[in-house]
Enzyme design. Structure first.
Site, PDB file in Angstrom:
ATOM      1  N   PHE A 127       0.819  -1.211   0.000  1.00  0.00           N
ATOM      2  CA  PHE A 127       0.000   0.000   0.000  1.00  0.00           C
ATOM      3  C   PHE A 127       0.854   1.263   0.000  1.00  0.00           C
ATOM      4  CE2 PHE A 127      -2.362   3.195   2.663  1.00  0.00           C
ATOM      5  CZ  PHE A 127      -3.197   3.622   1.646  1.00  0.00           C
ATOM      6  N   VAL A 128       1.773   1.380   0.950  1.00  0.00           N
ATOM      7  CA  VAL A 128       2.641   2.558   0.982  1.00  0.00           C
ATOM      8  C   VAL A 128       3.600   2.542  -0.198  1.00  0.00           C
ATOM      9  CG1 VAL A 128       4.448   3.771   2.273  1.00  0.00           C
ATOM     10  CG2 VAL A 128       2.474   2.833   3.485  1.00  0.00           C
TER      11      VAL A 128
ATOM     12  N   VAL B 117      10.602  -6.331  -5.034  1.00  0.00           N
ATOM     13  CA  VAL B 117       9.356  -6.984  -4.636  1.00  0.00           C
ATOM     14  C   VAL B 117       9.647  -8.445  -4.286  1.00  0.00           C
ATOM     15  CG1 VAL B 117       7.851  -5.482  -5.995  1.00  0.00           C
ATOM     16  CG2 VAL B 117       8.805  -7.536  -7.050  1.00  0.00           C
TER      17      VAL B 117
ATOM     18  N   ILE C  85      11.547 -11.636   2.438  1.00  0.00           N
ATOM     19  CA  ILE C  85      12.363 -10.636   3.137  1.00  0.00           C
ATOM     20  C   ILE C  85      12.776 -11.221   4.488  1.00  0.00           C
ATOM     21  CG2 ILE C  85      12.459  -8.269   3.997  1.00  0.00           C
ATOM     22  CD1 ILE C  85      11.969  -8.476   0.987  1.00  0.00           C
TER      23      ILE C  85
ATOM     24  N   ALA D 179       8.923  -2.322   2.932  1.00  0.00           N
ATOM     25  CA  ALA D 179       8.509  -3.722   3.063  1.00  0.00           C
ATOM     26  C   ALA D 179       8.424  -4.110   4.536  1.00  0.00           C
ATOM     27  CB  ALA D 179       9.501  -4.633   2.340  1.00  0.00           C
ATOM     28  N   ALA D 180       7.351  -4.769   4.909  1.00  0.00           N
ATOM     29  CA  ALA D 180       7.160  -5.157   6.312  1.00  0.00           C
ATOM     30  C   ALA D 180       6.077  -6.220   6.410  1.00  0.00           C
ATOM     31  CB  ALA D 180       6.765  -3.947   7.163  1.00  0.00           C
TER      32      ALA D 180
ATOM     33  N   TYR E 183       3.933  -6.270  16.371  1.00  0.00           N
ATOM     34  CA  TYR E 183       4.342  -5.488  15.196  1.00  0.00           C
ATOM     35  C   TYR E 183       5.153  -4.266  15.615  1.00  0.00           C
ATOM     36  CZ  TYR E 183       3.866  -2.217  11.277  1.00  0.00           C
ATOM     37  OH  TYR E 183       4.115  -1.299  10.279  1.00  0.00           O
TER      38      TYR E 183
ATOM     39  N   LYS F 270       9.235  -3.273  15.078  1.00  0.00           N
ATOM     40  CA  LYS F 270       9.691  -2.021  14.464  1.00  0.00           C
ATOM     41  C   LYS F 270      10.687  -1.301  15.376  1.00  0.00           C
ATOM     42  CE  LYS F 270       7.417  -1.567  10.494  1.00  0.00           C
ATOM     43  NZ  LYS F 270       8.075  -1.309   9.206  1.00  0.00           N
TER      44      LYS F 270
ATOM     45  N   GLY G  59     -23.606   0.209   4.790  1.00  0.00           N
ATOM     46  CA  GLY G  59     -24.681   0.833   5.547  1.00  0.00           C
ATOM     47  C   GLY G  59     -24.881   0.209   6.911  1.00  0.00           C
TER      48      GLY G  59
END
Length: 313
Positions: free
Chosen positions: A13-14, A34, A51, A71-72, A140, A144, A189
């Site tokens: 996403f980032v 990638v 990774i 990457a994470a 997580y 980090k 909704g």
């Protein structure tokens, strides 16, 4: 801006949004790493496999002067019971430090690491600052924090500059995690008992985050700094849901239920962590980021939310 940049996590996403921002810049030679190379990717992309501490970047890193590591392992909602932290460490700690060591040996000038505000903690009684004592709670965030500590050791032993960015919740078109869940609720909704939440949470649009990362590529004051990221506006969960609904053109169907009852219900259902994200406060102070980098978030929250649902995004 003449740079050869190695971007990891380029299909995440980032990373994918950052890839788009970087390719629009003049004099940037971009190399995108990638895990798995898909057929529809252009020649800028290179497959590196999983990774971890054994990933080999030597074919990609020659001549690179800036690495941006997005990457994470993240957004894993259901972890196995046996030590989930070890699974985060494989990617987020071992994988990060392996890349950083190779980058330092190759003569990379600057290493930009996308960390998490979770390093500061998952609840705030006042806005977090970059100089606060870290208090990571979840696996997580802890991974980090361990990666950050390892990066500073590498920085001290080499001449490679390190830049650490800790974003809070990141929202944008196709965002995973909590924001994506809120969007789906409003899209369907679904009536939500979140109409009387008076917390304050900082967040950042993907467009503002990309803009900040690009600012950190060659700004002299970014070297060896930790920056907290944010839009500069804090919202309650109720306000965020109304804002998402407005941007989507759909009403947010919110029922005002007292926060105490929601906390109780979440505890009984074993959902305390989710309740904390929806009901608790988490604010960040981005004054250091703005002052040192002469940076202002280019988009307001209202603009950022609107851009989530525009056809071009």
């Amino acid at each position: 801006m003449g740079h050869k940049i190695l971007l990891t996590g380029a299909t995440g996403f980032v990373g994918s949004n950052l890839f788009g921002g970087l390719t629009s810049l003049p004099q940037v030679h971009l190399v995108a790493a990638v895990r798995v190379l898909k057929r529809n990717l252009c020649s800028t992309f290179f497959e590196v496999g999983p990774i971890d501490k054994t990933t080999n970047y030597s074919p990609l890193i020659n001549g690179v002067d800036v690495v941006i590591h997005t990457a994470a392992r993240a957004h894993v909602m259901k972890e196995e019971a046996d030590d989930p932290l070890s699974k985060y460490r494989l990617v987020n700690v071992d994988g990060t430090l392996n890349l950083a060591r190779q980058a330092a040996v190759a003569g990379v000038k600057r290493f930009i690491f996308i960390s998490s505000i979770g390093v500061n903690g998952n609840v705030s009684t006042r806005p977090f600052t970059a100089s606060d004592q870290p208090n990571p709670v979840e696996p997580y965030a802890l991974s980090k924090w361990e990666a950050e500590q390892g990066l500073w050791k590498i920085q001290q032993a080499t001449e490679m500059e390190v830049v650490i960015i800790r974003p809070p919740l990141i929202y944008g078109s196709g965002a995973p995690g909590n924001f994506g869940r809120l969007v789906r609720w409003i899209e369907k909704g679904t009536p939500l008992p979140l109409g009387a939440i008076h917390n304050k949470r900082s967040l950042i649009s993907i467009d503002n985050l990309v803009n900040l990362i690009i600012r950190c590529i060659d700004h002299p004051a970014a070297a060896n700094q930790v920056f907290l990221a944010g839009d500069g506006e804090d919202l309650s969960t109720t306000e965020l849901l109304h804002g998402v609904g407005k941007a989507m053109g759909k009403p947010a169907r919110l029922i005002p239920v007292p926060t105490g009852l929601l906390h109780l219900g979440a505890t009984l259902l074993g959902k305390r962590a989710m309740a904390q994200r929806l009901l608790g406060s988490l604010q960040v102070d981005i004054s250091k980021t703005c002052e040192l980098l002469d940076w202002t978030p280019p988009y307001t929250v209202e603009e950022g939310l609107r851009r989530c649902f525009e056809p071009s995004h």
